[in-house]
Scaffold this motif. Structure first.
Motif, PDB file in Angstrom:
ATOM      1  N   VAL A 109       0.974  -1.194   0.030  1.00 30.74           N
ATOM      2  CA  VAL A 109      -0.116   0.012  -0.151  1.00 30.74           C
ATOM      3  C   VAL A 109       0.820   1.228   0.019  1.00 30.74           C
ATOM      4  CG1 VAL A 109      -0.034  -0.050   2.559  1.00 30.74           C
ATOM      5  CG2 VAL A 109      -1.839   1.211   1.199  1.00 30.74           C
ATOM      6  N   GLN A 110       0.615   2.301  -0.586  1.00 31.43           N
ATOM      7  CA  GLN A 110       1.186   3.498  -0.791  1.00 31.43           C
ATOM      8  C   GLN A 110       0.216   4.769  -0.373  1.00 31.43           C
ATOM      9  OE1 GLN A 110       2.587   4.804  -4.791  1.00 31.43           O
ATOM     10  NE2 GLN A 110       4.403   5.719  -3.597  1.00 31.43           N
ATOM     11  N   TYR A 111       0.464   5.554   0.699  1.00 36.01           N
ATOM     12  CA  TYR A 111      -0.196   6.650   0.990  1.00 36.01           C
ATOM     13  C   TYR A 111       0.309   8.000   0.161  1.00 36.01           C
ATOM     14  CZ  TYR A 111      -2.403   3.589   4.286  1.00 36.01           C
ATOM     15  OH  TYR A 111      -2.800   2.594   5.171  1.00 36.01           O
ATOM     16  N   PRO A 112      -0.254   8.907   0.145  1.00 38.99           N
ATOM     17  CA  PRO A 112       0.132  10.092  -0.755  1.00 38.99           C
ATOM     18  C   PRO A 112       1.544  10.473  -0.422  1.00 38.99           C
ATOM     19  CG  PRO A 112      -2.078  10.360  -0.206  1.00 38.99           C
ATOM     20  CD  PRO A 112      -1.683   9.241   0.627  1.00 38.99           C
ATOM     21  N   ASN A 113       2.547  10.545  -1.524  1.00 35.76           N
ATOM     22  CA  ASN A 113       3.664  11.163  -1.070  1.00 35.76           C
ATOM     23  C   ASN A 113       4.714  10.347  -0.243  1.00 35.76           C
ATOM     24  OD1 ASN A 113       3.389  13.498  -3.003  1.00 35.76           O
ATOM     25  ND2 ASN A 113       2.297  14.220  -1.573  1.00 35.76           N
ATOM     26  N   ARG A 114       4.338   9.120   0.038  1.00 36.51           N
ATOM     27  CA  ARG A 114       4.992   7.993   0.592  1.00 36.51           C
ATOM     28  C   ARG A 114       5.774   6.690  -0.084  1.00 36.51           C
ATOM     29  NH1 ARG A 114       4.233   9.234   6.013  1.00 36.51           N
ATOM     30  NH2 ARG A 114       6.243   8.079   6.230  1.00 36.51           N
ATOM     31  N   GLY A 115       6.562   6.136   0.515  1.00 29.18           N
ATOM     32  CA  GLY A 115       7.037   4.788  -0.068  1.00 29.18           C
ATOM     33  C   GLY A 115       5.950   3.819   0.135  1.00 29.18           C
ATOM     34  N   LEU A 116       6.278   2.825  -0.386  1.00 28.37           N
ATOM     35  CA  LEU A 116       5.456   1.413  -0.314  1.00 28.37           C
ATOM     36  C   LEU A 116       5.476   0.961   1.028  1.00 28.37           C
ATOM     37  CD1 LEU A 116       5.438   2.027  -3.319  1.00 28.37           C
ATOM     38  CD2 LEU A 116       5.166  -0.505  -3.785  1.00 28.37           C
ATOM     39  N   SER A 170      16.984  12.641   0.251  1.00 31.43           N
ATOM     40  CA  SER A 170      16.111  13.587  -0.348  1.00 31.43           C
ATOM     41  C   SER A 170      14.782  13.476  -0.375  1.00 31.43           C
ATOM     42  CB  SER A 170      16.506  14.504  -1.258  1.00 31.43           C
ATOM     43  OG  SER A 170      18.082  14.730  -1.427  1.00 31.43           O
ATOM     44  N   ARG A 171      13.748  14.024   0.061  1.00 32.11           N
ATOM     45  CA  ARG A 171      12.168  13.808  -0.359  1.00 32.11           C
ATOM     46  C   ARG A 171      11.701  14.402  -1.582  1.00 32.11           C
ATOM     47  NH1 ARG A 171       8.448  12.621   3.434  1.00 32.11           N
ATOM     48  NH2 ARG A 171       7.217  12.295   1.275  1.00 32.11           N
ATOM     49  N   MET A 223       9.006  10.055  -9.509  1.00 34.60           N
ATOM     50  CA  MET A 223       9.126   9.746  -8.110  1.00 34.60           C
ATOM     51  C   MET A 223      10.105   8.408  -8.210  1.00 34.60           C
ATOM     52  SD  MET A 223       8.502   9.616  -4.790  1.00 34.60           S
ATOM     53  CE  MET A 223       6.896   9.811  -4.168  1.00 34.60           C
ATOM     54  N   TYR A 224      11.251   8.611  -7.629  1.00 30.64           N
ATOM     55  CA  TYR A 224      12.037   7.431  -7.426  1.00 30.64           C
ATOM     56  C   TYR A 224      12.017   6.786  -5.969  1.00 30.64           C
ATOM     57  CZ  TYR A 224      13.938   9.215 -11.698  1.00 30.64           C
ATOM     58  OH  TYR A 224      14.089   9.565 -12.971  1.00 30.64           O
ATOM     59  N   LEU A 225      12.124   5.483  -6.045  1.00 35.16           N
ATOM     60  CA  LEU A 225      11.812   4.744  -4.531  1.00 35.16           C
ATOM     61  C   LEU A 225      12.952   3.858  -4.572  1.00 35.16           C
ATOM     62  CD1 LEU A 225       8.079   3.990  -4.902  1.00 35.16           C
ATOM     63  CD2 LEU A 225       9.069   5.102  -3.290  1.00 35.16           C
ATOM     64  N   CYS A 226      13.533   3.690  -3.503  1.00 35.12           N
ATOM     65  CA  CYS A 226      14.737   2.649  -3.226  1.00 35.12           C
ATOM     66  C   CYS A 226      14.105   1.481  -2.201  1.00 35.12           C
ATOM     67  CB  CYS A 226      15.826   3.492  -2.522  1.00 35.12           C
ATOM     68  SG  CYS A 226      17.203   2.410  -1.634  1.00 35.12           S
ATOM     69  N   PHE A 269      10.728  -0.538   1.721  1.00 30.28           N
ATOM     70  CA  PHE A 269      11.080   0.633   0.462  1.00 30.28           C
ATOM     71  C   PHE A 269      11.199   2.031   1.545  1.00 30.28           C
ATOM     72  CE2 PHE A 269       9.652  -0.224  -3.632  1.00 30.28           C
ATOM     73  CZ  PHE A 269       9.381  -1.573  -3.490  1.00 30.28           C
ATOM     74  N   GLY A 270      12.015   2.914   0.967  1.00 29.97           N
ATOM     75  CA  GLY A 270      12.399   4.284   1.340  1.00 29.97           C
ATOM     76  C   GLY A 270      11.099   5.122   1.146  1.00 29.97           C
ATOM     77  N   GLN A 271      11.222   6.361   1.625  1.00 32.42           N
ATOM     78  CA  GLN A 271      10.015   7.199   1.705  1.00 32.42           C
ATOM     79  C   GLN A 271       9.777   7.865   0.266  1.00 32.42           C
ATOM     80  OE1 GLN A 271      12.834   7.918   2.775  1.00 32.42           O
ATOM     81  NE2 GLN A 271      13.102  10.177   2.921  1.00 32.42           N
ATOM     82  N   GLY A 272      10.918   7.508  -0.752  1.00 32.45           N
ATOM     83  CA  GLY A 272      10.669   8.289  -1.934  1.00 32.45           C
ATOM     84  C   GLY A 272      11.348   9.765  -2.215  1.00 32.45           C
ATOM     85  N   THR A 273      11.864   9.757  -3.436  1.00 35.54           N
ATOM     86  CA  THR A 273      12.372  11.100  -3.913  1.00 35.54           C
ATOM     87  C   THR A 273      11.693  11.618  -5.039  1.00 35.54           C
ATOM     88  OG1 THR A 273      14.521  10.655  -3.037  1.00 35.54           O
ATOM     89  CG2 THR A 273      14.396  12.321  -4.511  1.00 35.54           C
TER      90      THR A 273
END
Lengths: 115, 113
Positions: A37-44, B8-9, B88-91, B104-108
């Protein structure tokens, strides 16, 4: 190659009603399947996985998923939806063997729960 | 808890710049991944690494390179940023044994102007 398909871009459901988010898979060999699941502007965030055993898998936040080999499906379910469940949901399948746990993702389904 | 941290976000870079996206995990995982997320396309794998200094191309490696000099750190490099790399880049990282889930990270969110 392994793949998953999420046939619905968006699912709308009223709060308190049961929800289903669909996923079908195509694999050679044993399927290893995941929901995130992914919430807005967050990772999975990981919800649950099917590796082997019981076809009904229970996961986080009251979600469960049913593995159906004959229909090659792994649908995500919840008996009673909450507004806070509104998010983007991804199904994934593992590709590769041995040490490489590479996940192949579907295109995602946006779940909107109306109050 | 497993923690995957992206440096970075939000990033805004100019076309032609060399861009570095950094990712660090604290669970001693063997596998690390870089995904790109675009609306309607889901997550697409750019590169992954299954050990220090080891890497393999994913589905969309063009225009990207990676570096893994230490087990806990996996860097994504955009050699010459272009506007079509706005995304959006996800590690992510995962253990090297069994069909384990990835964390997963929070994404950039990168914008190239």
């Amino acid at each position: 190659a392994q793949s998953v398909a999420q046939p619905e871009d968006q699912v709308n459901v009223a709060e308190g009603n049961p929800l289903t988010v669909k996923c079908t898979y195509s694999v050679s060999g044993n399927p290893y399947l995941f929901w995130y699941v992914q919430y807005p502007n967050r990772g999975l965030q990981f919800l649950l996985k099917y590796i082997t055993g019981d076809n009904l898998v229970k996961g986080s936040y009251g979600f469960e998923a049913e593995f159906n080999k004959s229909q090659t499906s792994f649908h995500l379910k919840k008996p009673s939806a909450l507004v806070s469940d509104s998010a983007l949901y991804f199904c994934a399948v593992r590709e590769g063997s041995g040490a490489t746990n590479k996940l192949i993702f579907g295109t995602g389904t946006l779940l909107a729960v109306q109050p | 808890d497993v923690k995957v941290t992206q440096s970075s976000r939000y990033l805004v870079k100019r076309t032609g710049e060399k861009v570095f996206l950094e990712c660090v995990q604290d669970m001693d995982h063997e596998n690390m991944f870089w995904y790109r997320q675009d609306p309607g396309l889901g997550l697409r794998l750019i590169y992954f690494s299954y050990d220090v200094k080891m890497k393999e191309k994913g589905d969309i490696p063009e225009g990207y390179s990676v570096s893994r000099e230490k087990k806990e750190r996996f860097s994504l490099i955009l050699e010459s940023a272009s506007t079509n790399q706005t995304s959006m880049y996800l590690c992510a990282s995962s253990p090297g044994v069994g069909p384990a889930e990835a964390f997963f990270g929070q994404g950039t969110r990168l914008t190239v102007v």
